[in-house]
Design a protein around this motif. Sequence first.
Motif, mmCIF file in Angstrom:
data_model
loop_
_atom_site.group_PDB
_atom_site.id
_atom_site.type_symbol
_atom_site.label_atom_id
_atom_site.label_comp_id
_atom_site.label_asym_id
_atom_site.label_seq_id
_atom_site.Cartn_x
_atom_site.Cartn_y
_atom_site.Cartn_z
ATOM 1 N N ARG A 125 -1.093 -7.545 13.659
ATOM 2 C CA ARG A 125 -2.431 -7.615 12.934
ATOM 3 C C ARG A 125 -2.775 -6.403 12.439
ATOM 4 O O ARG A 125 -3.312 -6.543 11.176
ATOM 5 C CB ARG A 125 -3.086 -8.086 14.022
ATOM 6 N N LEU A 126 -2.742 -5.171 12.962
ATOM 7 C CA LEU A 126 -3.135 -4.133 12.003
ATOM 8 C C LEU A 126 -2.246 -3.695 11.034
ATOM 9 O O LEU A 126 -2.753 -3.108 10.026
ATOM 10 C CB LEU A 126 -3.413 -2.814 13.246
ATOM 11 N N ALA A 127 -0.940 -3.898 11.276
ATOM 12 C CA ALA A 127 -0.175 -3.655 10.074
ATOM 13 C C ALA A 127 -0.395 -4.484 8.956
ATOM 14 O O ALA A 127 -0.490 -3.946 7.701
ATOM 15 C CB ALA A 127 1.360 -4.110 10.438
ATOM 16 N N ILE A 128 -0.812 -5.745 8.990
ATOM 17 C CA ILE A 128 -1.052 -6.503 7.991
ATOM 18 C C ILE A 128 -2.553 -6.167 7.200
ATOM 19 O O ILE A 128 -2.802 -5.940 6.150
ATOM 20 C CB ILE A 128 -1.450 -8.022 8.624
ATOM 21 N N GLU A 129 -3.408 -5.717 8.162
ATOM 22 C CA GLU A 129 -4.628 -5.141 7.792
ATOM 23 C C GLU A 129 -4.475 -3.873 6.990
ATOM 24 O O GLU A 129 -5.381 -3.935 6.096
ATOM 25 C CB GLU A 129 -5.525 -5.005 8.955
ATOM 26 N N LEU A 130 -3.607 -3.092 7.477
ATOM 27 C CA LEU A 130 -3.606 -1.655 6.680
ATOM 28 C C LEU A 130 -2.489 -1.648 5.613
ATOM 29 O O LEU A 130 -2.635 -0.658 4.975
ATOM 30 C CB LEU A 130 -3.338 -1.005 7.750
ATOM 31 N N GLY A 131 -1.892 -2.730 5.453
ATOM 32 C CA GLY A 131 -0.843 -2.732 4.324
ATOM 33 C C GLY A 131 0.392 -1.894 4.696
ATOM 34 O O GLY A 131 1.177 -1.317 3.648
ATOM 35 N N VAL A 132 0.787 -1.993 5.916
ATOM 36 C CA VAL A 132 2.002 -1.057 6.266
ATOM 37 C C VAL A 132 2.977 -2.247 6.835
ATOM 38 O O VAL A 132 2.782 -2.906 7.512
ATOM 39 C CB VAL A 132 1.793 0.054 7.557
ATOM 40 N N ASN A 133 4.055 -2.291 6.335
ATOM 41 C CA ASN A 133 4.949 -3.417 6.215
ATOM 42 C C ASN A 133 6.135 -3.308 7.479
ATOM 43 O O ASN A 133 6.807 -4.255 7.565
ATOM 44 C CB ASN A 133 5.192 -4.144 5.061
ATOM 45 N N THR A 134 6.300 -2.021 7.746
ATOM 46 C CA THR A 134 7.295 -1.592 8.892
ATOM 47 C C THR A 134 6.751 -1.337 9.980
ATOM 48 O O THR A 134 6.181 -0.452 10.234
ATOM 49 C CB THR A 134 8.185 -0.366 8.153
ATOM 50 N N ILE A 135 7.491 -2.045 11.011
ATOM 51 C CA ILE A 135 7.164 -1.893 12.350
ATOM 52 C C ILE A 135 8.342 -1.626 13.238
ATOM 53 O O ILE A 135 9.564 -2.119 12.952
ATOM 54 C CB ILE A 135 6.290 -3.222 12.819
ATOM 55 N N ASN A 188 0.987 -1.265 -0.068
ATOM 56 C CA ASN A 188 0.101 -0.002 -0.041
ATOM 57 C C ASN A 188 0.953 1.373 -0.028
ATOM 58 O O ASN A 188 1.314 1.643 0.931
ATOM 59 C CB ASN A 188 -0.762 -0.150 1.232
ATOM 60 N N LYS A 189 1.265 1.564 -1.071
ATOM 61 C CA LYS A 189 2.223 3.098 -1.416
ATOM 62 C C LYS A 189 1.643 3.932 -0.675
ATOM 63 O O LYS A 189 2.319 5.087 -0.401
ATOM 64 C CB LYS A 189 2.384 3.089 -2.862
ATOM 65 N N ASN A 190 0.453 4.189 -0.564
ATOM 66 C CA ASN A 190 -0.191 5.587 0.036
ATOM 67 C C ASN A 190 -0.533 5.469 1.417
ATOM 68 O O ASN A 190 -0.749 6.353 1.983
ATOM 69 C CB ASN A 190 -1.502 5.971 -0.731
ATOM 70 N N ALA A 191 0.041 4.227 2.024
ATOM 71 C CA ALA A 191 -0.268 4.218 3.512
ATOM 72 C C ALA A 191 0.874 4.995 4.478
ATOM 73 O O ALA A 191 1.742 5.428 3.830
ATOM 74 C CB ALA A 191 -0.259 2.872 3.948
ATOM 75 N N TYR A 192 0.672 4.824 5.636
ATOM 76 C CA TYR A 192 1.792 5.346 6.461
ATOM 77 C C TYR A 192 3.141 4.942 6.045
ATOM 78 O O TYR A 192 2.911 3.299 5.742
ATOM 79 C CB TYR A 192 1.638 5.307 7.935
ATOM 80 N N ASP A 193 4.258 5.337 6.571
ATOM 81 C CA ASP A 193 5.520 4.998 6.096
ATOM 82 C C ASP A 193 5.879 3.635 7.223
ATOM 83 O O ASP A 193 6.417 2.691 6.895
ATOM 84 C CB ASP A 193 6.698 5.759 6.509
ATOM 85 N N CYS A 194 5.307 3.634 8.464
ATOM 86 C CA CYS A 194 5.613 2.689 9.462
ATOM 87 C C CYS A 194 4.679 2.753 10.621
ATOM 88 O O CYS A 194 3.594 3.686 10.692
ATOM 89 C CB CYS A 194 6.844 2.776 10.165
ATOM 90 N N ILE A 195 4.619 1.726 11.402
ATOM 91 C CA ILE A 195 3.761 1.702 12.721
ATOM 92 C C ILE A 195 4.625 1.639 13.982
ATOM 93 O O ILE A 195 5.448 0.826 13.864
ATOM 94 C CB ILE A 195 2.647 0.585 12.678
ATOM 95 N N VAL A 196 4.402 2.279 14.843
ATOM 96 C CA VAL A 196 5.006 2.304 16.199
ATOM 97 C C VAL A 196 4.034 2.034 17.168
ATOM 98 O O VAL A 196 2.750 2.573 17.324
ATOM 99 C CB VAL A 196 5.553 3.806 16.553
ATOM 100 N N GLY A 197 4.356 0.867 17.924
ATOM 101 C CA GLY A 197 3.264 0.560 19.045
ATOM 102 C C GLY A 197 3.649 1.332 20.192
ATOM 103 O O GLY A 197 4.912 1.543 20.658
#
Length: 379
Positions: free
Chosen positions: A156-166, A57-66
């Motif tokens: 789980r949310l990273a997979i759901e939202l198409g963001v692959n960097t955590i 998902n190229k238009n998603a956030y760059d990453c997810i931080v827990g």
Amino acid sequence: MKYCKQCLTTDLRPNASFEDGVCIACNYSGSLHEDNVSLKLTILQDKIQKSRQKQRNKNAYDCIVGVSGGKDSTRQAHWVRDRLGLRPLLVCCAYPPKQMSEIGANNLTNLIEMGFDVIAATPAPQTAAQLALESFKQFGNVCKSTEMSLFSTVPRLAIELGVNTIFWGENPALQVGDAAVEGFDEFDGNNLRRLNTLTAGGTDWLKEAVKAPYLAEHYLYPDEIEFEKKKINIFYLGPAWDDWSNDDNSIYASLQGLTLRPGEELETGDLSNASMLDEEFTNINMMLKYYKFGFGRATDTVNEKIRSGRMTRDEAIRVVEKYDGLCSDRIIRSFSAYVGITETEFWNIANPWVNDDIFTIREGERPIRKFTVGTDYES
């Protein structure tokens, strides 16, 4: 029970590993002066860039931080946004209303007011209380299900939202000595799934304890095949951070508006007044960890100070003797009411989990330490 020669880590720590009498964390800390932090930051940035190129998902956030809203996650969020220049989505596995503290709610609000986008996912409250009691009975751990939910929600949310960097902060293998989660290198967090709290006892107990299968999904960590399929990568920030520590994170976060809990050392054993701010039941787990393995929160805190040269081993021993394993009766009463048991029942459940090789167990009372802190002990 044997101690690390340099710090107060014991060989009873789950997945501990000593080399010539020295734990993983001390060995790693001793090698840091040989490394260039700027170079490590460059290596991390290169890894991030390669990971983002695979994001579907190229238009998603760059990453997810827990995040929890505490000192570490507050600083991580700022570092990722302001130092790495990324667009992070913050994901919080929030506690049910009867478990979350007012301070925790205020600190989560503080993150939102700083301009971060935050998604908060909360497990069903009655299920959360039921699983807290069940995990206490089966594992002597009042927070096992809570921690499973916390660690599982982010991927789980990273997979759901198409963001692959955590991003997570510290590497448990290198900073506390959990060998099971060691990855390909010091940044690799993809073996986080092997963390003791996620693997010990499996998941069948959890699935059997809930009323419907869908209620268990919130607690289950995605499998390796799903990680590979969605190109998910977890990176630890700590190795590229020249001033990552409990003290530095506490000071930074408090200057950013973090609400602390001062003067509670004798209530919880927390020397920083900045840990476990979002809820209080984790303090019980720190106490139970002490009764199982001979070390608790104070030990982990002073070990970091020893490795950084801010405290001698002898000074640390005196601190640990005073504060390790503390948890007030008030917190135990609150948890007992939350899960629907009496205080007497609480101790009846807890006592079978106490290590009677290193503690004297007393019916209806707190165990008594047999060992001398910092000295190898044989029962």
